[in-house]
Design an enzyme around this catalytic site. Structure first.
Site, PDB file in Angstrom:
ATOM      1  N   GLU A  51       2.216  -2.594  -5.120  1.00  0.00           N
ATOM      2  CA  GLU A  51       1.924  -1.193  -4.772  1.00  0.00           C
ATOM      3  C   GLU A  51       3.143  -0.487  -4.186  1.00  0.00           C
ATOM      4  O   GLU A  51       3.060   0.208  -3.164  1.00  0.00           O
ATOM      5  CB  GLU A  51       0.706  -1.078  -3.851  1.00  0.00           C
ATOM      6  CG  GLU A  51      -0.603  -1.193  -4.612  1.00  0.00           C
ATOM      7  CD  GLU A  51      -1.821  -0.708  -3.828  1.00  0.00           C
ATOM      8  OE1 GLU A  51      -1.672   0.164  -2.942  1.00  0.00           O
ATOM      9  OE2 GLU A  51      -2.919  -1.206  -4.119  1.00  0.00           O
ATOM     10  N   ASP A  81      -0.935  -9.884  -5.393  1.00  0.00           N
ATOM     11  CA  ASP A  81      -2.286  -9.405  -5.108  1.00  0.00           C
ATOM     12  C   ASP A  81      -3.111  -9.612  -6.373  1.00  0.00           C
ATOM     13  O   ASP A  81      -3.026  -8.834  -7.311  1.00  0.00           O
ATOM     14  CB  ASP A  81      -2.245  -7.926  -4.708  1.00  0.00           C
ATOM     15  CG  ASP A  81      -3.626  -7.357  -4.435  1.00  0.00           C
ATOM     16  OD1 ASP A  81      -4.616  -8.117  -4.491  1.00  0.00           O
ATOM     17  OD2 ASP A  81      -3.727  -6.137  -4.182  1.00  0.00           O
ATOM     18  N   ASP A 100       0.823  -1.219   0.000  1.00  0.00           N
ATOM     19  CA  ASP A 100       0.000   0.000   0.000  1.00  0.00           C
ATOM     20  C   ASP A 100       0.850   1.259   0.000  1.00  0.00           C
ATOM     21  O   ASP A 100       0.633   2.178   0.793  1.00  0.00           O
ATOM     22  CB  ASP A 100      -0.950  -0.011   1.200  1.00  0.00           C
ATOM     23  CG  ASP A 100      -2.070   1.025   1.066  1.00  0.00           C
ATOM     24  OD1 ASP A 100      -2.326   1.477  -0.067  1.00  0.00           O
ATOM     25  OD2 ASP A 100      -2.680   1.387   2.085  1.00  0.00           O
TER      26      ASP A 100
END
Length: 369
Positions: free
Chosen positions: A161, A271, A131
């Protein structure tokens, strides 16, 4: 609403989801970039991301001594992962000490075998969407990731990310790892290889031609204990309404797994944003390819890697629990089989800043080779 209006509203929603911004910011950047999602995202990242760690460095210089005192006072009050510079890591050592790999001579003698030899034959990995698009407490959370790397000393790390500043931060601290990325613009994936355990051969990037979110497939060819491995990671298209594009990307991933040489082990970790129905829609996983979580018995404690019920990093008005992060394994056909050994979720301790390392839990997994 007209078809054009609906299309642009969907683009704004997707931009806001990916960038962590709101619809007003999304509309501004999309309009400035002729409603081209990739150009708009690149423009946003260039404007917002580069200074995150620079600002943190300035803050650390001013408050470094005070933070050490505060950390000492706070110890023992709550279950939090320590991430201050002294405790965080020295990843410069080729063989860091950690609770997983250290075995006393007494224990080895008692068990009749040197456990370290058994551990050395196991391949360990971490896969984590970190993130990096959320700039709040980003430097603290990056230190949190480094603490987990020091604790588990994985042989391979698959990350999603990432942003350029996050990568530079990791490269300065995780010097015992070789690091390569799926891009150097916007946000992207990366793979870290522990230099003392994994030998790098080559890498390639496979583009997803119709992605609207800058997604691709990163592949590394390596050897581990003399065995050839193909390591793959990706961050498949986000959002429920992008199921069609995500399914197309999954087909590319599975095709690349099938195309890998028969003498190579293939591990994909990333992911995926997948729903089980989407895997079923492509006919399931190919013969010889397993979903590691399923192979290990579908253990409930490590099912949900995206869990807004337990993870408070994202403020959302609903509870969402999904198994977005997945690991696929294909053994080599001309070598002894590789079997999943253990899987656990990591990152479930709050950091000193009061947040988790990411809005996703990480996956720690080991394999018998």
């Amino acid at each position: 609403m007209s078809a054009l209006g609906e299309s642009r509203t969907r683009l704004c929603d997707q931009f806001a989801f990916v960038s962590g911004s709101d619809s007003a910011v999304a509309q501004c950047y999309l309009a400035e970039n002729e409603w081209d999602m990739e150009r708009a995202l690149n423009s946003f990242f260039e404007a917002h991301m580069d200074s995150v760690f620079d600002e943190e460095a300035e803050k650390t210089e001013v408050t470094g001594n005070k933070r050490k005192d505060d950390t000492a006072e706070a110890s023992g009050t709550k279950k939090k992962l320590k991430t201050d510079n002294a405790d965080c890591i020295d990843l410069t050592a080729e063989e860091p000490t950690c609770s997983i790999t250290v075995n006393s001579k007494e224990n080895q003698a008692e068990n009749g075998t040197a456990k370290s030899e058994v551990e050395d034959s196991k391949l360990s990995i971490i896969s984590w969407n970190v993130d990096g698009l959320d700039t709040l407490n980003l430097a603290d959370r990056a230190r949190g990731l480094c603490s987990y790397l020091a604790l588990y000393t994985p042989d391979v790390v698959f990350l999603q990310e990432l942003i350029p500043a996050y990568v530079q931060y990791l490269k300065k601290r995780a010097v015992s790892y070789l690091f390569f990325e799926g891009s150097d613009d916007g946000y992207f994936t990366g793979i870290m290889l522990r230099k003392s355990r994994v030998k790098f051969l080559e890498s390639e990037i496979i583009c997803f031609p119709t992605t609207q979110m800058m997604r691709n497939l990163l592949i590394a060819q390596v050897t581990f204990s003399g065995q050839k491995l193909y390591l793959m990671t990706s961050h498949l298209e986000s959002c429920k309404n992008q199921s069609q594009e995500r399914t197309k990307q999954l087909r590319v991933v599975l095709q690349k797994i099938k195309e890998a040489p028969e003498d190579a082990i293939v591990i994909f970790a990333g992911d995926t944003n997948l729903r089980d129905a989407e895997v079923a829609n492509v006919g399931g996983l190919p013969a010889g390819v397993c979903d590691v979580w399923e192979q290990l018995g579908k253990q409930e404690h490590c099912r949900y890697t995206w869990d807004t019920k337990a993870n408070s990093n994202k403020t959302v008005p609903y509870v969402s629990r999904c198994r977005f992060d997945r690991i696929f394994l294909r053994s080599a056909k001309t070598a002894p089989p590789v079997t999943p050994d253990h899987m656990a979720l990591i990152g479930m301790e709050k950091l000193d800043c009061g947040r988790y390392t990411s809005d996703h839990w990480g996956i720690y997994c080991t394999f018998n080779t």
